[in-house]
Design an enzyme around this catalytic site. Structure first.
Site, short mmCIF file in Angstrom:
data_model
loop_
_atom_site.label_atom_id
_atom_site.label_comp_id
_atom_site.label_asym_id
_atom_site.label_seq_id
_atom_site.Cartn_x
_atom_site.Cartn_y
_atom_site.Cartn_z
N CYS A 149 -1.92 -36.33 2.63
CA CYS A 149 -1.34 -37.69 2.69
C CYS A 149 -0.38 -37.89 3.86
CB CYS A 149 -0.66 -38.03 1.37
SG CYS A 149 0.39 -36.73 0.74
N HIS A 242 4.80 -42.61 2.91
CA HIS A 242 5.32 -41.55 3.78
C HIS A 242 5.67 -42.16 5.14
CE1 HIS A 242 4.20 -38.92 0.66
NE2 HIS A 242 3.19 -38.26 1.21
N1 LIG Z 1 -0.16 -37.67 -4.90
C1 LIG Z 1 -0.53 -37.84 -3.63
O1 LIG Z 1 0.05 -38.69 -2.88
C2 LIG Z 1 -1.68 -37.06 -3.05
C3 LIG Z 1 -2.12 -37.41 -1.76
C4 LIG Z 1 -3.17 -36.71 -1.19
C5 LIG Z 1 -3.78 -35.71 -1.88
N2 LIG Z 1 -3.34 -35.35 -3.12
C6 LIG Z 1 -4.06 -34.27 -3.81
O2 LIG Z 1 -4.82 -34.87 -4.87
C7 LIG Z 1 -4.90 -33.95 -5.98
C8 LIG Z 1 -4.35 -34.63 -7.22
O3 LIG Z 1 -2.98 -34.94 -6.97
P1 LIG Z 1 -2.09 -35.76 -8.01
O4 LIG Z 1 -0.87 -36.12 -7.26
O5 LIG Z 1 -2.90 -36.82 -8.67
O6 LIG Z 1 -1.76 -34.61 -9.11
P2 LIG Z 1 -1.37 -34.77 -10.67
O7 LIG Z 1 -0.69 -36.06 -10.91
O8 LIG Z 1 -0.68 -33.51 -11.00
O9 LIG Z 1 -2.83 -34.79 -11.41
C9 LIG Z 1 -3.64 -33.65 -11.47
C10 LIG Z 1 -4.93 -33.93 -12.21
O10 LIG Z 1 -5.71 -32.73 -12.27
C11 LIG Z 1 -6.05 -32.46 -13.62
N3 LIG Z 1 -6.13 -31.01 -13.85
C12 LIG Z 1 -5.16 -30.08 -13.68
N4 LIG Z 1 -5.63 -28.85 -13.99
C13 LIG Z 1 -6.93 -29.01 -14.33
C14 LIG Z 1 -7.95 -28.13 -14.77
N5 LIG Z 1 -7.75 -26.81 -14.87
N6 LIG Z 1 -9.16 -28.64 -15.06
C15 LIG Z 1 -9.41 -29.97 -14.95
N7 LIG Z 1 -8.47 -30.86 -14.56
C16 LIG Z 1 -7.25 -30.38 -14.24
C17 LIG Z 1 -4.93 -33.09 -14.44
O11 LIG Z 1 -5.39 -33.31 -15.77
P3 LIG Z 1 -4.37 -33.31 -17.07
O12 LIG Z 1 -3.66 -34.65 -17.04
O13 LIG Z 1 -5.31 -33.17 -18.20
O14 LIG Z 1 -3.44 -32.17 -16.86
C18 LIG Z 1 -4.72 -34.39 -13.66
O15 LIG Z 1 -5.72 -35.32 -14.00
C19 LIG Z 1 -4.11 -32.70 -5.57
O16 LIG Z 1 -4.99 -31.74 -5.06
C20 LIG Z 1 -3.17 -33.23 -4.49
O17 LIG Z 1 -2.77 -32.24 -3.59
C21 LIG Z 1 -2.31 -36.02 -3.74
#
Ligand SMILES: NC(=O)c1ccc[n+]([C@@H]2O[C@H](COP(=O)([O-])OP(=O)(O)OC[C@H]3O[C@@H](n4cnc5c(N)ncnc54)[C@H](OP(=O)(O)O)[C@@H]3O)[C@@H](O)[C@H]2O)c1
Length: 350
Positions: A149, A242
């Site tokens: 991001c 950001h």
């Molecule tokens: N936030 C940002 O601005 C952003 C920007 C670019 C990229 N990203 C990337 O996008 C991805 C998601 O980020 P996020 O910010 O949305 O994270 P998050 O809020 O922590 O959400 C993580 C998701 O993954 C699921 N999960 C975790 N462990 C799992 C498993 N073992 N099996 C299946 N599902 C699982 C969680 O499900 P539960 O709810 O059931 O735990 C939840 O739906 C990450 O790789 C992050 O680096 C994020």
């Protein structure tokens, strides 16, 4: 029976998963038919499994959908993935191996040689790299990724300048929103009234991903751009958006009017194809002396434009400026959605 392409969301309950649901609510091409998350959520109704954090209502049809286990059985062919990176490393290849098109947000495969890391406006041609993946050759499955991001706003601002003048060196200091850390993310007692000068792995990702994104497709591989990037990443108490302070050294001298024109005139394949999520103007230059600001500018281009301002000469390199991009829209779900639209427009998804 809907004529739209059925899509699934892996990691549907998280920060980025929720953005996917919001952005896909009235999408003209895609319809959400499947949601999956961890074992903690599987089997529950979405409304029970997810703490909806967005300022638009949770769409009613989604609220009553059951969350599936994160396995390819029963999943549609097009998967938007927003998994925690450890889970992504294990699960995304299983979906690709089962013939799914995995459009991923996670960092797990971004720098893998045969995985396209794509911003349609910057390097849409890199998408072809997916043809080299073993999964694609076996059964049409593949993984395509969008960048980190904080890399995306930087690279959107650099790309038009790189094309016209050549970018040789980049210094960038970020001020990154808390939503970038997912939910619940950083504890409020750690971030309120504070700045955290460390985000694990972020500086390395910005540096490596920028070079791959600005690189050239040469046959079956990407030759990274010869650009030196030095990144300093900080977490700040901002909800979304950001902001980055950037200094650049150019290969060829440029006047400020030429640089601003390069930004404002920047259009690429996503705009030519009129992809539904493509902003009309991917990079917007704001001449006001105190812009861009997250609170005021984050939703320009429906959150899909990078907003640049404060262009001025730099005492170390040639020019310095500020760039802002929405981390969960342009930096995550919106970026993946645009990649999904490009894949569909180019016939990789039927
Ligand atoms: N936030 C940002 O601005 C952003 C920007 C670019 C990229 N990203 C990337 O996008 C991805 C998601 O980020 P996020 O910010 O949305 O994270 P998050 O809020 O922590 O959400 C993580 C998701 O993954 C699921 N999960 C975790 N462990 C799992 C498993 N073992 N099996 C299946 N599902 C699982 C969680 O499900 P539960 O709810 O059931 O735990 C939840 O739906 C990450 O790789 C992050 O680096 C994020």
């Amino acid at each position: 029976m809907s004529s739209k392409t059925p899509v699934g969301i892996l990691g549907a309950t998280g920060t980025v998963g929720q953005r996917f649901i919001q952005l896909l609510e009235r999408h003209p091409w895609f319809e959400v038919v499947w949601l999956a998350a961890s074992d903690r959520s599987a089997g529950k109704l979405y409304t029970e499994a997810c703490r909806w954090r967005l300022n638009t209502p949770l769409p009613t049809p989604i609220a009553s959908m059951k969350v599936s286990p994160a396995t390819p059985e029963g999943a549609p062919k097009l998967i938007f993935a927003a998994l925690d990176s450890h889970a992504a490393t294990e699960l995304e290849p299983k979906f690709a191996d089962a013939g799914c098109a995995v459009v991923s947000n996670s960092s797990s495969f971004r720098t893998q040689a045969d995985v396209p890391l794509v911003i349609p406006e910057v390097n849409g041609d890199h998408i072809e790299l997916l043809r080299t993946q073993a999964w694609y050759k076996k059964n049409g499955g593949f993984i395509v990724t969008n960048p980190n991001c904080s890399a995306i706003g930087l690279v959107m601002a650099l790309c038009p300048l790189h094309h016209r003048f050549g970018v040789e060196k980049v210094f960038v200091a970020t001020m990154q929103a808390v939503s970038g850390a997912g939910y619940p993310g950083v504890a409020s007692l750690d971030i309120l009234g504070n700045v955290i000068p460390y985000i694990a792995g972020e500086e390395q990702k910005m540096e490596a991903e920028s070079r791959k994104l600005l690189g050239k497709l040469n046959g079956n591989s990407i030759v990274p751009a010869d650009v030196t990037v030095s990144a300093h990443c900080n977490r700040v108490p901002v909800e979304d958006g950001h902001t980055e302070s950037v200094s650049i050294k150019l290969a060829r001298q440029a006047q400020s009017e030429e640089i601003i024109a390069a930004w404002n005139e920047f259009r690429c394949v996503a705009q030519k194809l009129k992809l539904p999520s493509a902003p009309e103007q991917p990079v917007i230059y704001d001449p006001a002396p105190d812009r861009p600001q997250p609170r005021l500018d984050i939703n320009r281009g429906a959150g899909m434009s990078a907003v640049v301002g404060r262009l001025r000469p730099c005492n170390l390199f040639d020019w310095r400026f500020t760039v802002l991009s929405h981390n969960t829209i342009r930096g995550a779900a919106g970026a993946a959605l645009l990649n999904g639209e490009l894949l569909k427009a180019q016939g990789y998804i039927t």
